[in-house]
Design a protein around this motif. Structure first.
Motif, PDB file in Angstrom:
ATOM      1  N   TYR A 177       5.055   1.793   5.871  1.00 22.20           N
ATOM      2  CA  TYR A 177       5.515   3.186   5.817  1.00 22.20           C
ATOM      3  C   TYR A 177       6.147   3.611   7.139  1.00 22.20           C
ATOM      4  O   TYR A 177       5.678   3.274   8.222  1.00 22.20           O
ATOM      5  CB  TYR A 177       4.347   4.113   5.502  1.00 22.20           C
ATOM      6  CG  TYR A 177       4.688   5.577   5.712  1.00 22.20           C
ATOM      7  CD1 TYR A 177       5.464   6.273   4.790  1.00 22.20           C
ATOM      8  CD2 TYR A 177       4.263   6.253   6.867  1.00 22.20           C
ATOM      9  CE1 TYR A 177       5.799   7.593   4.991  1.00 22.20           C
ATOM     10  CE2 TYR A 177       4.580   7.582   7.071  1.00 22.20           C
ATOM     11  CZ  TYR A 177       5.356   8.248   6.130  1.00 22.20           C
ATOM     12  OH  TYR A 177       5.686   9.563   6.342  1.00 22.20           O
ATOM     13  N   CYS A 213      -1.217   1.546   0.083  1.00 20.70           N
ATOM     14  CA  CYS A 213      -1.472   2.791   0.803  1.00 20.70           C
ATOM     15  C   CYS A 213      -0.433   3.790   0.295  1.00 20.70           C
ATOM     16  O   CYS A 213       0.756   3.663   0.603  1.00 20.70           O
ATOM     17  CB  CYS A 213      -1.347   2.564   2.303  1.00 20.70           C
ATOM     18  SG  CYS A 213      -1.726   4.010   3.295  1.00 20.70           S
ATOM     19  N   TYR A 214      -0.866   4.756  -0.509  1.00 25.20           N
ATOM     20  CA  TYR A 214       0.070   5.683  -1.147  1.00 25.20           C
ATOM     21  C   TYR A 214       0.471   6.802  -0.186  1.00 25.20           C
ATOM     22  O   TYR A 214      -0.366   7.382   0.495  1.00 25.20           O
ATOM     23  CB  TYR A 214      -0.543   6.273  -2.413  1.00 25.20           C
ATOM     24  CG  TYR A 214      -0.555   5.303  -3.565  1.00 25.20           C
ATOM     25  CD1 TYR A 214       0.496   5.263  -4.466  1.00 25.20           C
ATOM     26  CD2 TYR A 214      -1.606   4.406  -3.731  1.00 25.20           C
ATOM     27  CE1 TYR A 214       0.504   4.362  -5.523  1.00 25.20           C
ATOM     28  CE2 TYR A 214      -1.608   3.503  -4.781  1.00 25.20           C
ATOM     29  CZ  TYR A 214      -0.553   3.488  -5.673  1.00 25.20           C
ATOM     30  OH  TYR A 214      -0.555   2.593  -6.710  1.00 25.20           O
ATOM     31  N   HIS A 215       1.777   7.097  -0.176  1.00 28.39           N
ATOM     32  CA  HIS A 215       2.303   8.178   0.646  1.00 28.39           C
ATOM     33  C   HIS A 215       3.088   9.135  -0.248  1.00 28.39           C
ATOM     34  O   HIS A 215       3.866   8.706  -1.099  1.00 28.39           O
ATOM     35  CB  HIS A 215       3.226   7.636   1.741  1.00 28.39           C
ATOM     36  CG  HIS A 215       2.507   6.889   2.813  1.00 28.39           C
ATOM     37  ND1 HIS A 215       2.117   7.469   3.999  1.00 28.39           N
ATOM     38  CD2 HIS A 215       2.093   5.596   2.874  1.00 28.39           C
ATOM     39  CE1 HIS A 215       1.507   6.574   4.757  1.00 28.39           C
ATOM     40  NE2 HIS A 215       1.474   5.428   4.103  1.00 28.39           N
ATOM     41  N   SER A 216       2.878  10.414  -0.024  1.00 28.63           N
ATOM     42  CA  SER A 216       3.629  11.430  -0.750  1.00 28.63           C
ATOM     43  C   SER A 216       4.996  11.594  -0.095  1.00 28.63           C
ATOM     44  O   SER A 216       5.093  11.914   1.092  1.00 28.63           O
ATOM     45  CB  SER A 216       2.878  12.767  -0.732  1.00 28.63           C
ATOM     46  OG  SER A 216       3.619  13.757  -1.416  1.00 28.63           O
ATOM     47  N   ILE A 217       6.041  11.339  -0.872  1.00 25.36           N
ATOM     48  CA  ILE A 217       7.407  11.330  -0.352  1.00 25.36           C
ATOM     49  C   ILE A 217       8.253  12.311  -1.143  1.00 25.36           C
ATOM     50  O   ILE A 217       8.131  12.409  -2.370  1.00 25.36           O
ATOM     51  CB  ILE A 217       8.031   9.919  -0.470  1.00 25.36           C
ATOM     52  CG1 ILE A 217       7.150   8.869   0.228  1.00 25.36           C
ATOM     53  CG2 ILE A 217       9.448   9.914   0.080  1.00 25.36           C
ATOM     54  CD1 ILE A 217       7.089   8.988   1.708  1.00 25.36           C
ATOM     55  N   SER A 253      -0.526  -1.661   3.000  1.00 26.93           N
ATOM     56  CA  SER A 253      -1.372  -1.083   4.038  1.00 26.93           C
ATOM     57  C   SER A 253      -1.183  -1.823   5.357  1.00 26.93           C
ATOM     58  O   SER A 253      -1.096  -3.047   5.399  1.00 26.93           O
ATOM     59  CB  SER A 253      -2.844  -1.142   3.617  1.00 26.93           C
ATOM     60  OG  SER A 253      -3.679  -0.778   4.699  1.00 26.93           O
ATOM     61  N   TYR A 280       3.039   1.862  -0.558  1.00 29.50           N
ATOM     62  CA  TYR A 280       3.359   0.947   0.536  1.00 29.50           C
ATOM     63  C   TYR A 280       2.240  -0.077   0.729  1.00 29.50           C
ATOM     64  O   TYR A 280       1.088   0.153   0.346  1.00 29.50           O
ATOM     65  CB  TYR A 280       3.508   1.715   1.848  1.00 29.50           C
ATOM     66  CG  TYR A 280       4.830   2.405   2.058  1.00 29.50           C
ATOM     67  CD1 TYR A 280       5.871   1.775   2.729  1.00 29.50           C
ATOM     68  CD2 TYR A 280       5.038   3.719   1.617  1.00 29.50           C
ATOM     69  CE1 TYR A 280       7.085   2.417   2.949  1.00 29.50           C
ATOM     70  CE2 TYR A 280       6.242   4.370   1.841  1.00 29.50           C
ATOM     71  CZ  TYR A 280       7.262   3.716   2.501  1.00 29.50           C
ATOM     72  OH  TYR A 280       8.461   4.352   2.727  1.00 29.50           O
TER      73      TYR A 280
END
Length: 384
Positions: A315, A66-70, A30, A28
């Motif tokens: 996000y 900005c990495y998000h675990s999905i 940031s 995503y």
């Protein structure tokens, strides 16, 4: 990229993943990267950009990630097939007469593949008056990307959550550029056969589009609504194992104009290669082939580049993602880039390429995407 979470015996193709859910890392934008619009770039097409943080940011080309675990759904195992008007995308089988090598040749794509895509779009969307294909890109990475020439329609993977347009730029792309310049003819040497008698003129703009005054200054239209769709398919010989395309379910995010966006300059090669550095300079001379000098508006004014606005949503825990694993070259995704209708259906698809850390970095994906301006008959425009 994907970790098996829950198994099932249902599958749509031999060798496809049988896990209903997969863990992915989604890149995503940031929330820290939300500058106010640059006053010098307050216009996209003819509509003023809203003055709120993150909208119309002129730089950078690649906003901070900005990495998000999905936990994503396996699209092959959905209880109900996704649709353009609900989720904003759909998946299906579609054979092609093209060889793998032909997809890298612009003339072969124009003369052989684009008619296949037009026929698919007309079968898939009710009430089509015209399907004007105006652009395509081939995407890959590694040595093949590095070896591609400056005029080739070859791009890298787009690894940032984004849509390809906004309510403003969707109208502008269709009216000011596709039907407002000679861009498509210059890209392909001639207009694709599916254009028929349609030409980029003010009369055809009035004939095909309905009036619009909020997101575009075109109050004289007498036509119908319009869509831009992207038909995406792998073109490699085996299934996609790296850089899969992840798709956001459009019912799980606001469809109003409430998201951050970025302004990007593109040259006029097929696919459109981005031109902006962070200091605002271009990385190509306007004298280079296909960049400047040959693209003109309806008054004959030279256009050295095209300005696009892409949506970059932030996000949200409510977002639901879908991935179709192991896609092969006889399968397609159709993505809704933009829909001029505001009756509650999904208006745009948000997506990103996602990398699988468990797969060798040298494994590359090869895919083609074809962008189509779809004009609806006035009688079909209001049907949900």
């Amino acid at each position: 990229y994907q970790r098996r979470v829950r198994g099932t015996q249902r599958q749509e193709m031999a060798g496809a993943s049988t896990s209903e859910l997969m863990d992915i890392m989604v890149p995503y934008r940031s929330s820290a990267d939300l500058p106010l619009p640059d006053p010098r770039q307050r216009k996209q097409g003819r509509a003023i950009l809203p003055n709120r943080p993150g909208v119309g940011s002129p730089t950078p080309l690649s906003p901070e990630h900005c990495y998000h675990s999905i936990r994503a759904k396996n699209g092959r195992l959905l209880e109900r097939r996704a649709t353009l008007d609900k989720e904003g995308f759909t998946f299906g089988k579609h054979t092609t007469a093209m060889s793998r090598e032909e997809f890298w040749e612009t003339e072969a794509v124009r003369d052989k593949y684009l008619p296949e895509v037009e026929a698919l779009v007309r079968r898939s969307i009710p009430g089509v008056r015209a399907c004007l294909i105006f652009d395509h890109s081939v995407r890959t990475g590694g040595a093949k990307l590095e070896e591609s020439g400056p005029e080739a329609a070859v791009l890298s993977y787009a690894s940032l959550v984004h849509s390809d347009t906004t309510p403003r730029s969707g109208h502008s792309r269709a009216k000011d550029q596709v039907l407002g310049t000679n861009e498509t003819e210059v890209k392909y040497g001639k207009l694709p056969a599916g254009w028929g008698e349609v030409r980029p003129t003010r009369e055809w703009q009035r004939e095909l589009f309905r009036p619009e005054s909020t997101d575009h200054a075109s109050p004289e239209g007498r036509g119908g609504e319009h869509l831009i769709v992207n038909v995406w398919r792998p073109i490699q010989s085996g299934p996609v194992k790296q850089w899969h395309l992840a798709l956001l379910d459009g019912t799980t995010m606001p469809q109003e104009d409430v998201h951050p966006s970025v302004l990007i300059k593109f040259n006029h090669t097929p696919g459109g290669k981005a031109m902006l550095f962070e200091d605002g300079r271009t990385n190509q001379s306007l004298d280079e082939p296909n960049v400047g000098g040959r693209i003109c508006d309806l008054d004959g004014n030279r256009m050295s580049y095209r300005v696009g606005e892409a949506m970059t949503p932030l996000y949200s825990a409510s977002h639901q993602w879908v991935v179709y694993p192991d896609m092969c070259n006889d399968e397609i995704l159709m993505l809704k880039v933009f829909d001029s209708r505001t009756d509650g259906r999904t208006r745009f698809n948000v997506h990103t390429a996602v990398k699988d850390p468990a797969v060798d970095d040298q494994v590359q994906r090869e895919s083609i995407e074809v962008r189509c301006l779809v004009i609806l008959e006035p009688a079909a425009s209001s049907k949900l």
